[in-house]
Write a protein that holds these residues in place. Sequence first.
Motif, PDB file in Angstrom:
ATOM      1  N   ILE A 171       0.834  -1.206   0.000  1.00 19.50           N
ATOM      2  CA  ILE A 171       0.000   0.000   0.000  1.00 19.50           C
ATOM      3  C   ILE A 171       0.869   1.256   0.000  1.00 19.50           C
ATOM      4  O   ILE A 171       0.512   2.274  -0.617  1.00 19.50           O
ATOM      5  N   ARG A 172       2.038   1.203   0.636  1.00 23.30           N
ATOM      6  CA  ARG A 172       2.961   2.339   0.608  1.00 23.30           C
ATOM      7  C   ARG A 172       3.398   2.627  -0.834  1.00 23.30           C
ATOM      8  O   ARG A 172       3.388   3.784  -1.288  1.00 23.30           O
ATOM      9  N   LEU A 175       0.529   4.095  -2.999  1.00 21.37           N
ATOM     10  CA  LEU A 175       0.250   5.512  -2.764  1.00 21.37           C
ATOM     11  C   LEU A 175       1.245   6.403  -3.506  1.00 21.37           C
ATOM     12  O   LEU A 175       0.911   7.527  -3.906  1.00 21.37           O
ATOM     13  N   VAL A 195      -2.869  -3.248   5.442  1.00 20.75           N
ATOM     14  CA  VAL A 195      -3.273  -2.056   4.686  1.00 20.75           C
ATOM     15  C   VAL A 195      -3.576  -0.901   5.638  1.00 20.75           C
ATOM     16  O   VAL A 195      -3.171   0.247   5.399  1.00 20.75           O
ATOM     17  N   LEU A 199      -1.582   2.633   5.599  1.00 22.79           N
ATOM     18  CA  LEU A 199      -2.266   3.912   5.432  1.00 22.79           C
ATOM     19  C   LEU A 199      -1.999   4.831   6.621  1.00 22.79           C
ATOM     20  O   LEU A 199      -1.822   6.050   6.462  1.00 22.79           O
ATOM     21  N   ARG A 200      -1.940   4.260   7.804  1.00 22.11           N
ATOM     22  CA  ARG A 200      -1.643   5.066   9.001  1.00 22.11           C
ATOM     23  C   ARG A 200      -0.233   5.657   8.893  1.00 22.11           C
ATOM     24  O   ARG A 200      -0.018   6.844   9.191  1.00 22.11           O
ATOM     25  N   LYS A 204      -2.701   8.556   5.560  1.00 17.46           N
ATOM     26  CA  LYS A 204      -3.848   8.475   4.652  1.00 17.46           C
ATOM     27  C   LYS A 204      -5.022   7.694   5.256  1.00 17.46           C
ATOM     28  O   LYS A 204      -6.019   7.459   4.577  1.00 17.46           O
ATOM     29  N   LEU A 205      -4.889   7.293   6.509  1.00 18.65           N
ATOM     30  CA  LEU A 205      -5.946   6.520   7.141  1.00 18.65           C
ATOM     31  C   LEU A 205      -7.208   7.375   7.259  1.00 18.65           C
ATOM     32  O   LEU A 205      -7.182   8.476   7.807  1.00 18.65           O
ATOM     33  N   VAL A 208      -8.395   7.178   2.462  1.00 22.87           N
ATOM     34  CA  VAL A 208      -8.588   6.051   1.550  1.00 22.87           C
ATOM     35  C   VAL A 208      -9.587   5.097   2.201  1.00 22.87           C
ATOM     36  O   VAL A 208      -9.360   4.599   3.307  1.00 22.87           O
ATOM     37  N   VAL A 210     -11.549   1.772   3.026  1.00 24.18           N
ATOM     38  CA  VAL A 210     -11.151   0.366   3.040  1.00 24.18           C
ATOM     39  C   VAL A 210     -12.328  -0.499   3.481  1.00 24.18           C
ATOM     40  O   VAL A 210     -12.950  -0.239   4.517  1.00 24.18           O
ATOM     41  N   ASP A 227     -11.516   2.960  10.901  1.00 23.74           N
ATOM     42  CA  ASP A 227     -10.422   2.662   9.977  1.00 23.74           C
ATOM     43  C   ASP A 227     -10.918   1.853   8.781  1.00 23.74           C
ATOM     44  O   ASP A 227     -10.288   1.863   7.715  1.00 23.74           O
TER      45      ASP A 227
END
Length: 291
Positions: A171-172, A175, A195, A199-200, A204-205, A208, A210, A227
Amino acid sequence: MPSIASDPFFVSMQYGAQEEARQLGVKLVWQGAMGVYSPTAQLPFVNAVLNQKPDAFVFVPTDSNALMPSVNRAVNLRIPVVTADTSVADTTNIAGAVTGDNIGGGALAADLLDEALGGKGQVYLMTGLPGVSTDELRKRGFEDKLKSYRGLTYLGFQFSSDQPSHAAEVIRDLLLRYPHLAAVFCIDDETAIGVIQGLRNAGKLGQVKVVAYDAEPGEVAALKAGDLIGLVAQQPVLEGQMAVKMAYEATKGIKPAVKNNILPDILIRRETMDEQSQYFYRRGGREWRPL
Protein backbone atom coordinates in the motif's frame (compact mmCIF):
# COMPACT_ATOMS: atom_id res chain seq x y z
CA MET A 1 -8.82 -29.95 9.60
CA PRO A 2 -8.77 -26.16 9.32
CA SER A 3 -6.16 -24.30 7.31
CA ILE A 4 -4.99 -22.35 10.41
CA ALA A 5 -6.29 -23.76 13.68
CA SER A 6 -5.66 -20.58 15.67
CA ASP A 7 -7.53 -18.21 13.34
CA PRO A 8 -10.77 -16.76 14.84
CA PHE A 9 -12.70 -17.77 11.71
CA PHE A 10 -11.76 -21.38 12.30
CA VAL A 11 -12.17 -21.12 16.07
CA SER A 12 -15.74 -20.08 15.29
CA MET A 13 -16.10 -22.95 12.81
CA GLN A 14 -14.75 -25.33 15.45
CA TYR A 15 -17.47 -24.29 17.86
CA GLY A 16 -20.17 -25.11 15.29
CA ALA A 17 -18.50 -28.41 14.39
CA GLN A 18 -18.19 -29.47 18.03
CA GLU A 19 -21.81 -28.60 18.77
CA GLU A 20 -23.01 -30.68 15.81
CA ALA A 21 -20.74 -33.57 16.75
CA ARG A 22 -22.09 -33.50 20.31
CA GLN A 23 -25.67 -33.62 19.08
CA LEU A 24 -24.89 -36.49 16.71
CA GLY A 25 -22.92 -38.42 19.33
CA VAL A 26 -19.74 -38.68 17.25
CA LYS A 27 -16.10 -38.09 18.17
CA LEU A 28 -14.64 -35.00 16.52
CA VAL A 29 -10.86 -34.52 16.38
CA TRP A 30 -9.95 -30.94 15.44
CA GLN A 31 -6.35 -30.20 14.53
CA GLY A 32 -4.26 -28.25 12.03
CA ALA A 33 -1.30 -25.96 11.50
CA MET A 34 -0.91 -22.94 13.76
CA GLY A 35 -0.24 -19.53 12.27
CA VAL A 36 0.96 -20.49 8.78
CA TYR A 37 -1.41 -20.71 5.81
CA SER A 38 0.30 -22.94 3.26
CA PRO A 39 0.11 -26.44 1.76
CA THR A 40 3.59 -27.15 3.14
CA ALA A 41 2.40 -26.50 6.69
CA GLN A 42 -0.89 -28.36 6.22
CA LEU A 43 0.27 -31.51 4.42
CA PRO A 44 1.95 -33.24 7.41
CA PHE A 45 -1.30 -32.93 9.37
CA VAL A 46 -3.32 -34.25 6.43
CA ASN A 47 -1.03 -37.24 5.98
CA ALA A 48 -1.14 -38.05 9.69
CA VAL A 49 -4.94 -37.95 9.71
CA LEU A 50 -5.31 -40.13 6.64
CA ASN A 51 -2.88 -42.66 8.13
CA GLN A 52 -5.32 -42.99 11.04
CA LYS A 53 -8.14 -43.80 8.57
CA PRO A 54 -10.98 -41.84 10.22
CA ASP A 55 -14.59 -42.60 9.32
CA ALA A 56 -14.85 -39.22 7.58
CA PHE A 57 -12.65 -36.20 6.90
CA VAL A 58 -13.76 -32.54 7.02
CA PHE A 59 -11.12 -30.51 5.26
CA VAL A 60 -10.25 -26.84 4.60
CA PRO A 61 -7.61 -27.09 1.83
CA THR A 62 -5.03 -24.31 1.66
CA ASP A 63 -4.56 -24.72 -2.11
CA SER A 64 -7.13 -26.09 -4.56
CA ASN A 65 -4.51 -27.91 -6.66
CA ALA A 66 -1.76 -28.79 -4.19
CA LEU A 67 -4.18 -30.61 -1.87
CA MET A 68 -6.02 -32.46 -4.64
CA PRO A 69 -3.80 -35.58 -4.28
CA SER A 70 -4.74 -35.76 -0.59
CA VAL A 71 -8.43 -35.83 -1.46
CA ASN A 72 -7.78 -38.54 -4.05
CA ARG A 73 -5.87 -40.54 -1.45
CA ALA A 74 -8.76 -40.27 1.02
CA VAL A 75 -11.23 -41.40 -1.65
CA ASN A 76 -9.03 -44.39 -2.48
CA LEU A 77 -9.04 -45.26 1.24
CA ARG A 78 -12.86 -45.01 1.17
CA ILE A 79 -12.83 -42.06 3.57
CA PRO A 80 -15.64 -39.61 2.72
CA VAL A 81 -14.33 -36.05 2.31
CA VAL A 82 -16.32 -32.87 3.00
CA THR A 83 -14.71 -29.52 2.25
CA ALA A 84 -15.52 -26.42 4.28
CA ASP A 85 -14.78 -22.81 3.33
CA THR A 86 -12.21 -23.52 0.58
CA SER A 87 -12.37 -26.39 -1.88
CA VAL A 88 -10.28 -28.38 -4.36
CA ALA A 89 -9.93 -28.19 -8.12
CA ASP A 90 -12.01 -31.31 -8.81
CA THR A 91 -15.01 -31.83 -6.53
CA THR A 92 -16.37 -34.87 -8.36
CA ASN A 93 -15.52 -37.39 -5.64
CA ILE A 94 -16.05 -35.36 -2.47
CA ALA A 95 -19.11 -36.17 -0.36
CA GLY A 96 -20.15 -32.56 0.16
CA ALA A 97 -19.02 -28.96 0.48
CA VAL A 98 -20.06 -25.81 2.31
CA THR A 99 -18.72 -22.31 1.84
CA GLY A 100 -19.78 -18.67 1.84
CA ASP A 101 -21.05 -16.82 -1.21
CA ASN A 102 -17.63 -15.51 -2.15
CA ILE A 103 -18.69 -14.14 -5.53
CA GLY A 104 -21.62 -12.37 -3.89
CA GLY A 105 -19.36 -11.12 -1.09
CA GLY A 106 -16.96 -9.58 -3.57
CA ALA A 107 -19.92 -7.83 -5.22
CA LEU A 108 -21.06 -6.49 -1.82
CA ALA A 109 -17.63 -4.91 -1.35
CA ALA A 110 -17.86 -3.23 -4.76
CA ASP A 111 -21.34 -1.91 -3.94
CA LEU A 112 -20.16 -0.39 -0.67
CA LEU A 113 -17.12 1.28 -2.20
CA ASP A 114 -19.21 2.80 -4.99
CA GLU A 115 -21.59 4.20 -2.39
CA ALA A 116 -18.80 5.51 -0.15
CA LEU A 117 -17.01 7.20 -3.05
CA GLY A 118 -20.12 8.74 -4.53
CA GLY A 119 -19.62 6.75 -7.71
CA LYS A 120 -16.19 8.13 -8.61
CA GLY A 121 -12.60 7.26 -7.75
CA GLN A 122 -9.63 4.93 -8.13
CA VAL A 123 -10.05 1.48 -6.59
CA TYR A 124 -7.51 -1.27 -5.87
CA LEU A 125 -7.83 -4.90 -4.80
CA MET A 126 -5.44 -6.48 -2.31
CA THR A 127 -5.70 -10.26 -2.28
CA GLY A 128 -3.93 -12.90 -0.19
CA LEU A 129 -2.30 -15.92 -1.82
CA PRO A 130 -2.57 -17.50 -5.28
CA GLY A 131 -4.38 -20.84 -5.48
CA VAL A 132 -6.92 -20.16 -2.69
CA SER A 133 -10.38 -20.91 -4.11
CA THR A 134 -12.28 -18.45 -1.91
CA ASP A 135 -9.92 -15.57 -2.72
CA GLU A 136 -10.23 -16.20 -6.44
CA LEU A 137 -14.04 -16.17 -6.24
CA ARG A 138 -14.11 -12.97 -4.17
CA LYS A 139 -11.82 -11.32 -6.69
CA ARG A 140 -14.09 -12.39 -9.56
CA GLY A 141 -17.21 -11.11 -7.82
CA PHE A 142 -15.56 -7.78 -7.04
CA GLU A 143 -14.16 -7.23 -10.51
CA ASP A 144 -17.37 -8.24 -12.27
CA LYS A 145 -19.48 -5.88 -10.18
CA LEU A 146 -17.03 -3.00 -10.65
CA LYS A 147 -17.71 -3.14 -14.38
CA SER A 148 -21.22 -1.83 -13.72
CA TYR A 149 -19.85 1.25 -11.95
CA ARG A 150 -18.53 3.42 -14.75
CA GLY A 151 -17.22 6.12 -12.45
CA LEU A 152 -14.87 3.79 -10.60
CA THR A 153 -11.42 3.20 -12.08
CA TYR A 154 -10.05 -0.26 -11.31
CA LEU A 155 -6.27 -0.08 -10.92
CA GLY A 156 -5.74 -3.82 -10.58
CA PHE A 157 -4.69 -6.19 -7.80
CA GLN A 158 -1.67 -7.49 -5.96
CA PHE A 159 -0.98 -10.37 -3.57
CA SER A 160 -0.17 -9.61 0.06
CA SER A 161 1.22 -13.11 0.75
CA ASP A 162 -1.32 -13.11 3.59
CA GLN A 163 1.24 -11.13 5.63
CA PRO A 164 0.37 -7.74 7.21
CA SER A 165 3.93 -6.46 6.82
CA HIS A 166 3.90 -7.18 3.09
CA ALA A 167 0.46 -5.61 2.67
CA ALA A 168 1.73 -2.45 4.40
CA GLU A 169 4.66 -2.27 1.97
CA VAL A 170 2.39 -2.78 -1.04
CA ILE A 171 0.00 0.00 0.00
CA ARG A 172 2.96 2.34 0.61
CA ASP A 173 4.20 1.75 -2.94
CA LEU A 174 0.68 2.09 -4.35
CA LEU A 175 0.25 5.51 -2.76
CA LEU A 176 3.45 6.67 -4.48
CA ARG A 177 2.21 5.39 -7.85
CA TYR A 178 -1.39 6.49 -7.37
CA PRO A 179 -1.51 9.56 -5.09
CA HIS A 180 -5.26 9.86 -5.74
CA LEU A 181 -6.06 6.30 -4.68
CA ALA A 182 -9.56 6.42 -3.19
CA ALA A 183 -10.34 2.91 -1.96
CA VAL A 184 -9.01 -0.59 -1.33
CA PHE A 185 -10.83 -3.91 -1.01
CA CYS A 186 -8.90 -6.32 1.24
CA ILE A 187 -9.75 -9.92 0.56
CA ASP A 188 -8.85 -11.25 4.04
CA ASP A 189 -8.15 -10.07 7.57
CA GLU A 190 -4.33 -10.27 7.52
CA THR A 191 -4.27 -8.13 4.40
CA ALA A 192 -6.64 -5.63 5.99
CA ILE A 193 -4.47 -5.27 9.09
CA GLY A 194 -1.44 -4.52 6.93
CA VAL A 195 -3.27 -2.06 4.69
CA ILE A 196 -4.58 -0.14 7.70
CA GLN A 197 -1.06 0.10 9.14
CA GLY A 198 0.36 1.21 5.80
CA LEU A 199 -2.27 3.91 5.43
CA ARG A 200 -1.64 5.07 9.00
CA ASN A 201 2.09 5.32 8.33
CA ALA A 202 1.39 7.39 5.22
CA GLY A 203 -1.08 9.69 6.97
CA LYS A 204 -3.85 8.47 4.65
CA LEU A 205 -5.95 6.52 7.14
CA GLY A 206 -9.56 7.63 6.73
CA GLN A 207 -8.87 9.35 3.43
CA VAL A 208 -8.59 6.05 1.55
CA LYS A 209 -11.75 4.01 2.08
CA VAL A 210 -11.15 0.37 3.04
CA VAL A 211 -13.59 -2.54 3.08
CA ALA A 212 -12.40 -5.98 4.19
CA TYR A 213 -13.53 -9.59 4.24
CA ASP A 214 -14.33 -11.39 7.51
CA ALA A 215 -15.23 -10.12 10.98
CA GLU A 216 -12.31 -11.10 13.17
CA PRO A 217 -11.72 -9.23 16.46
CA GLY A 218 -9.05 -6.92 15.06
CA GLU A 219 -11.22 -6.04 12.08
CA VAL A 220 -14.23 -5.37 14.27
CA ALA A 221 -12.12 -2.99 16.37
CA ALA A 222 -10.92 -1.26 13.18
CA LEU A 223 -14.50 -0.90 11.95
CA LYS A 224 -15.56 0.63 15.27
CA ALA A 225 -12.62 3.06 15.11
CA GLY A 226 -13.56 4.13 11.59
CA ASP A 227 -10.42 2.66 9.98
CA LEU A 228 -12.67 0.40 7.89
CA ILE A 229 -16.00 1.37 6.33
CA GLY A 230 -17.39 -2.15 6.19
CA LEU A 231 -16.84 -5.88 6.61
CA VAL A 232 -18.10 -8.79 4.54
CA ALA A 233 -18.68 -11.49 7.15
CA GLN A 234 -19.06 -15.21 6.61
CA GLN A 235 -20.95 -17.70 8.77
CA PRO A 236 -18.24 -20.05 10.10
CA VAL A 237 -20.32 -21.55 12.93
CA LEU A 238 -22.99 -22.69 10.48
CA GLU A 239 -20.33 -23.95 8.07
CA GLY A 240 -18.89 -26.13 10.84
CA GLN A 241 -22.28 -27.52 11.75
CA MET A 242 -23.22 -28.34 8.17
CA ALA A 243 -19.84 -29.88 7.33
CA VAL A 244 -19.91 -32.27 10.28
CA LYS A 245 -23.50 -33.28 9.52
CA MET A 246 -22.68 -34.04 5.88
CA ALA A 247 -19.59 -36.01 6.92
CA TYR A 248 -21.60 -38.04 9.44
CA GLU A 249 -24.34 -38.77 6.93
CA ALA A 250 -21.73 -39.82 4.36
CA THR A 251 -20.55 -42.55 6.75
CA LYS A 252 -24.14 -43.86 6.68
CA GLY A 253 -24.31 -43.77 2.90
CA ILE A 254 -26.67 -40.78 2.92
CA LYS A 255 -26.08 -38.28 0.14
CA PRO A 256 -26.76 -34.60 0.96
CA ALA A 257 -29.81 -32.97 -0.58
CA VAL A 258 -27.40 -30.28 -1.86
CA LYS A 259 -23.80 -31.34 -2.45
CA ASN A 260 -22.31 -27.85 -2.84
CA ASN A 261 -23.80 -25.51 -0.24
CA ILE A 262 -23.27 -21.75 -0.52
CA LEU A 263 -24.22 -19.61 2.48
CA PRO A 264 -24.94 -15.88 2.10
CA ASP A 265 -22.30 -13.47 3.36
CA ILE A 266 -23.28 -10.48 5.48
CA LEU A 267 -22.32 -6.84 4.86
CA ILE A 268 -21.57 -5.14 8.19
CA ARG A 269 -21.39 -1.34 8.21
CA ARG A 270 -20.03 0.77 11.03
CA GLU A 271 -23.45 2.29 11.70
CA THR A 272 -25.14 -1.14 11.93
CA MET A 273 -22.40 -3.17 13.63
CA ASP A 274 -24.06 -3.22 17.06
CA GLU A 275 -27.16 -4.86 15.57
CA GLN A 276 -25.03 -7.36 13.63
CA SER A 277 -22.71 -8.47 16.41
CA GLN A 278 -23.92 -12.09 16.09
CA TYR A 279 -21.76 -12.31 12.97
CA PHE A 280 -18.51 -11.32 14.72
CA TYR A 281 -15.92 -14.09 14.97
CA ARG A 282 -14.53 -15.09 18.33
CA ARG A 283 -11.21 -16.11 19.80
CA GLY A 284 -10.98 -19.25 21.88
CA GLY A 285 -10.37 -19.63 25.60
CA ARG A 286 -12.10 -17.39 28.12
CA GLU A 287 -13.22 -14.95 25.45
CA TRP A 288 -15.28 -17.65 23.75
CA ARG A 289 -19.03 -17.55 23.88
CA PRO A 290 -21.59 -19.07 21.52
CA LEU A 291 -22.71 -16.86 18.66
